[in-house]
Design a protein around this motif. Structure first.
Motif, PDB file in Angstrom:
ATOM      1  N   VAL A 195       0.862  -1.186   0.000  1.00  0.00           N
ATOM      2  CA  VAL A 195       0.000   0.000   0.000  1.00  0.00           C
ATOM      3  C   VAL A 195       0.897   1.235   0.000  1.00  0.00           C
ATOM      4  O   VAL A 195       2.006   1.203   0.537  1.00  0.00           O
ATOM      5  CB  VAL A 195      -0.954   0.022   1.217  1.00  0.00           C
ATOM      6  N   PRO A 196       0.451   2.347  -0.609  1.00  0.00           N
ATOM      7  CA  PRO A 196       1.316   3.522  -0.738  1.00  0.00           C
ATOM      8  C   PRO A 196       1.622   4.215   0.583  1.00  0.00           C
ATOM      9  O   PRO A 196       2.699   4.803   0.739  1.00  0.00           O
ATOM     10  CB  PRO A 196       0.539   4.444  -1.680  1.00  0.00           C
ATOM     11  N   ASP A 197       0.700   4.168   1.539  1.00  0.00           N
ATOM     12  CA  ASP A 197       0.909   4.803   2.833  1.00  0.00           C
ATOM     13  C   ASP A 197       0.559   3.785   3.912  1.00  0.00           C
ATOM     14  O   ASP A 197      -0.611   3.615   4.268  1.00  0.00           O
ATOM     15  CB  ASP A 197       0.034   6.055   2.953  1.00  0.00           C
ATOM     16  N   VAL A 198       1.590   3.110   4.423  1.00  0.00           N
ATOM     17  CA  VAL A 198       1.356   2.012   5.366  1.00  0.00           C
ATOM     18  C   VAL A 198       0.677   2.509   6.638  1.00  0.00           C
ATOM     19  O   VAL A 198      -0.293   1.921   7.118  1.00  0.00           O
ATOM     20  CB  VAL A 198       2.686   1.305   5.705  1.00  0.00           C
ATOM     21  N   ALA A 199       1.162   3.605   7.193  1.00  0.00           N
ATOM     22  CA  ALA A 199       0.594   4.118   8.444  1.00  0.00           C
ATOM     23  C   ALA A 199      -0.874   4.474   8.277  1.00  0.00           C
ATOM     24  O   ALA A 199      -1.715   4.113   9.114  1.00  0.00           O
ATOM     25  CB  ALA A 199       1.391   5.332   8.920  1.00  0.00           C
ATOM     26  N   ALA A 200      -1.204   5.167   7.199  1.00  0.00           N
ATOM     27  CA  ALA A 200      -2.595   5.559   6.967  1.00  0.00           C
ATOM     28  C   ALA A 200      -3.484   4.336   6.803  1.00  0.00           C
ATOM     29  O   ALA A 200      -4.612   4.296   7.313  1.00  0.00           O
ATOM     30  CB  ALA A 200      -2.688   6.457   5.738  1.00  0.00           C
ATOM     31  N   HIS A 201      -2.988   3.331   6.093  1.00  0.00           N
ATOM     32  CA  HIS A 201      -3.785   2.122   5.883  1.00  0.00           C
ATOM     33  C   HIS A 201      -4.048   1.409   7.203  1.00  0.00           C
ATOM     34  O   HIS A 201      -5.193   1.011   7.494  1.00  0.00           O
ATOM     35  CB  HIS A 201      -3.068   1.185   4.916  1.00  0.00           C
ATOM     36  N   PRO A 254       6.437   2.440  15.924  1.00  0.00           N
ATOM     37  CA  PRO A 254       5.600   3.561  16.373  1.00  0.00           C
ATOM     38  C   PRO A 254       4.232   3.591  15.695  1.00  0.00           C
ATOM     39  O   PRO A 254       3.261   4.078  16.286  1.00  0.00           O
ATOM     40  CB  PRO A 254       6.433   4.797  16.022  1.00  0.00           C
ATOM     41  N   VAL A 255       4.140   3.080  14.482  1.00  0.00           N
ATOM     42  CA  VAL A 255       2.842   3.021  13.792  1.00  0.00           C
ATOM     43  C   VAL A 255       1.910   2.065  14.527  1.00  0.00           C
ATOM     44  O   VAL A 255       0.720   2.369  14.740  1.00  0.00           O
ATOM     45  CB  VAL A 255       3.015   2.593  12.323  1.00  0.00           C
ATOM     46  N   MET A 256       2.444   0.920  14.935  1.00  0.00           N
ATOM     47  CA  MET A 256       1.624  -0.040  15.673  1.00  0.00           C
ATOM     48  C   MET A 256       1.173   0.546  17.002  1.00  0.00           C
ATOM     49  O   MET A 256       0.034   0.335  17.437  1.00  0.00           O
ATOM     50  CB  MET A 256       2.400  -1.343  15.885  1.00  0.00           C
ATOM     51  N   ARG A 257       2.042   1.267  17.670  1.00  0.00           N
ATOM     52  CA  ARG A 257       1.642   1.909  18.930  1.00  0.00           C
ATOM     53  C   ARG A 257       0.542   2.932  18.682  1.00  0.00           C
ATOM     54  O   ARG A 257      -0.426   3.016  19.457  1.00  0.00           O
ATOM     55  CB  ARG A 257       2.836   2.567  19.619  1.00  0.00           C
ATOM     56  N   CYS A 276       4.527 -10.844  19.470  1.00  0.00           N
ATOM     57  CA  CYS A 276       5.048  -9.523  19.085  1.00  0.00           C
ATOM     58  C   CYS A 276       4.497  -8.391  19.935  1.00  0.00           C
ATOM     59  O   CYS A 276       5.166  -7.381  20.150  1.00  0.00           O
ATOM     60  CB  CYS A 276       4.791  -9.248  17.605  1.00  0.00           C
ATOM     61  N   TRP A 277       3.279  -8.540  20.458  1.00  0.00           N
ATOM     62  CA  TRP A 277       2.678  -7.457  21.252  1.00  0.00           C
ATOM     63  C   TRP A 277       3.175  -7.475  22.692  1.00  0.00           C
ATOM     64  O   TRP A 277       3.027  -6.496  23.409  1.00  0.00           O
ATOM     65  CB  TRP A 277       1.155  -7.582  21.248  1.00  0.00           C
ATOM     66  N   HIS A 278       3.731  -8.615  23.115  1.00  0.00           N
ATOM     67  CA  HIS A 278       4.247  -8.789  24.472  1.00  0.00           C
ATOM     68  C   HIS A 278       5.733  -8.408  24.528  1.00  0.00           C
ATOM     69  O   HIS A 278       6.325  -8.021  23.523  1.00  0.00           O
ATOM     70  CB  HIS A 278       4.071 -10.234  24.913  1.00  0.00           C
ATOM     71  N   ARG A 279       6.319  -8.582  25.698  1.00  0.00           N
ATOM     72  CA  ARG A 279       7.754  -8.293  25.830  1.00  0.00           C
ATOM     73  C   ARG A 279       8.608  -9.395  25.219  1.00  0.00           C
ATOM     74  O   ARG A 279       9.706  -9.149  24.748  1.00  0.00           O
ATOM     75  CB  ARG A 279       8.111  -8.086  27.307  1.00  0.00           C
ATOM     76  N   GLY A 280       8.090 -10.612  25.213  1.00  0.00           N
ATOM     77  CA  GLY A 280       8.840 -11.697  24.608  1.00  0.00           C
ATOM     78  C   GLY A 280       8.329 -13.039  25.056  1.00  0.00           C
ATOM     79  O   GLY A 280       7.272 -13.142  25.682  1.00  0.00           O
ATOM     80  N   GLY A 281       9.096 -14.074  24.745  1.00  0.00           N
ATOM     81  CA  GLY A 281       8.730 -15.435  25.110  1.00  0.00           C
ATOM     82  C   GLY A 281       9.683 -16.412  24.447  1.00  0.00           C
ATOM     83  O   GLY A 281      10.590 -16.004  23.707  1.00  0.00           O
ATOM     84  N   PRO A 282       9.510 -17.707  24.681  1.00  0.00           N
ATOM     85  CA  PRO A 282      10.355 -18.693  24.008  1.00  0.00           C
ATOM     86  C   PRO A 282      10.071 -18.706  22.504  1.00  0.00           C
ATOM     87  O   PRO A 282       8.929 -18.544  22.082  1.00  0.00           O
ATOM     88  CB  PRO A 282       9.932 -20.019  24.641  1.00  0.00           C
TER      89      PRO A 282
END
Length: 208
Positions: free
Chosen positions: A49-55, A83-86, A104-110
């Motif tokens: 998409v041309p503008d990822v953040a806007a989409h 920052p876009v995801m935030r 990915c939304w957490h701090r981490g894991g195995p």
């Protein structure tokens, strides 16, 4: 959502390198649904998409697929998507996914993203201040033992593990409930205990 109630859902298959099989499988799930405006964001070999953040900010739900969480985060960060995801999260867009798309939304894991043996991944976006144990399904599975060992040692913070077929529903950063697609599956709260080891509490999910 649109005026007619249609939900805008964007599937993001970065963790598989935008593999066609992953795209086809999820696209088929949403095909023919009148209540969903389905779209796709691929990043290989360039953004679709041309503008990822806007989409992304225009969506109701971002659905992130499984695969390599390490590669997922590396590609997202290279494209400036952290920052876009935030911004999406703070705007009320529902952030969802499975396996790597949950980690990915957490701090981490195995993770087995580095090789066959499970290793600590601690470079998630961290919107949720917990670790996440995915595929935590059987007592004799290495993932279940390894996740608890990492939490007990402090290599990962306390967090939530899910057996396959179970999802975690957060409101803000608090767990609202666990939900399940299969009978008998559970989620788990795993935290370090003061005497060493870890404290484990079962969470009975609501059956969907």
């Amino acid at each position: 959502a649109a005026a007619d109630g249609t939900k805008r859902v964007c599937f993001i298959p970065t963790a598989t390198g935008d593999a066609p099989y992953a795209i086809e499988a999820v696209t088929e799930v949403f095909a023919g649904r009148d209540d969903v405006d389905f779209s796709l964001l691929t990043l290989f070999t360039q953004p679709s998409v041309p503008d990822v953040a806007a989409h992304l900010l225009a969506q109701d739900v971002l659905l992130v697929g499984g695969g390599s969480v390490v590669n997922l985060m590396a590609v997202w960060r290279a494209h400036g998507l952290a920052p876009v995801m935030r911004a999406c999260w703070e705007a009320g867009v529902v952030l969802a996914g499975w396996s790597a798309g949950s980690l990915c939304w957490h701090r981490g894991g195995p993770t087995d993203s580095f090789g066959d043996s499970l290793a600590v991944f601690s470079d998630g976006l961290g919107f949720l201040p917990y670790s996440n144990g995915v595929h935590d399904s059987l007592e004799d599975q290495p993932r279940r033992r390894v996740y608890r060992d990492y939490v007990a040692s402090g290599e990962l913070p306390a967090g939530y593990a899910t057996e396959d077929g179970v999802g975690l529903h957060y409101v803000g950063t608090e767990l609202h409930e666990a939900v399940a697609m299969v009978d008998g599956a559970r989620a788990w709260w795993v935290a370090p205990s003061s005497g060493g080891g870890c404290h484990v509490k079962a969470i009975a999910p609501r059956r969907l």
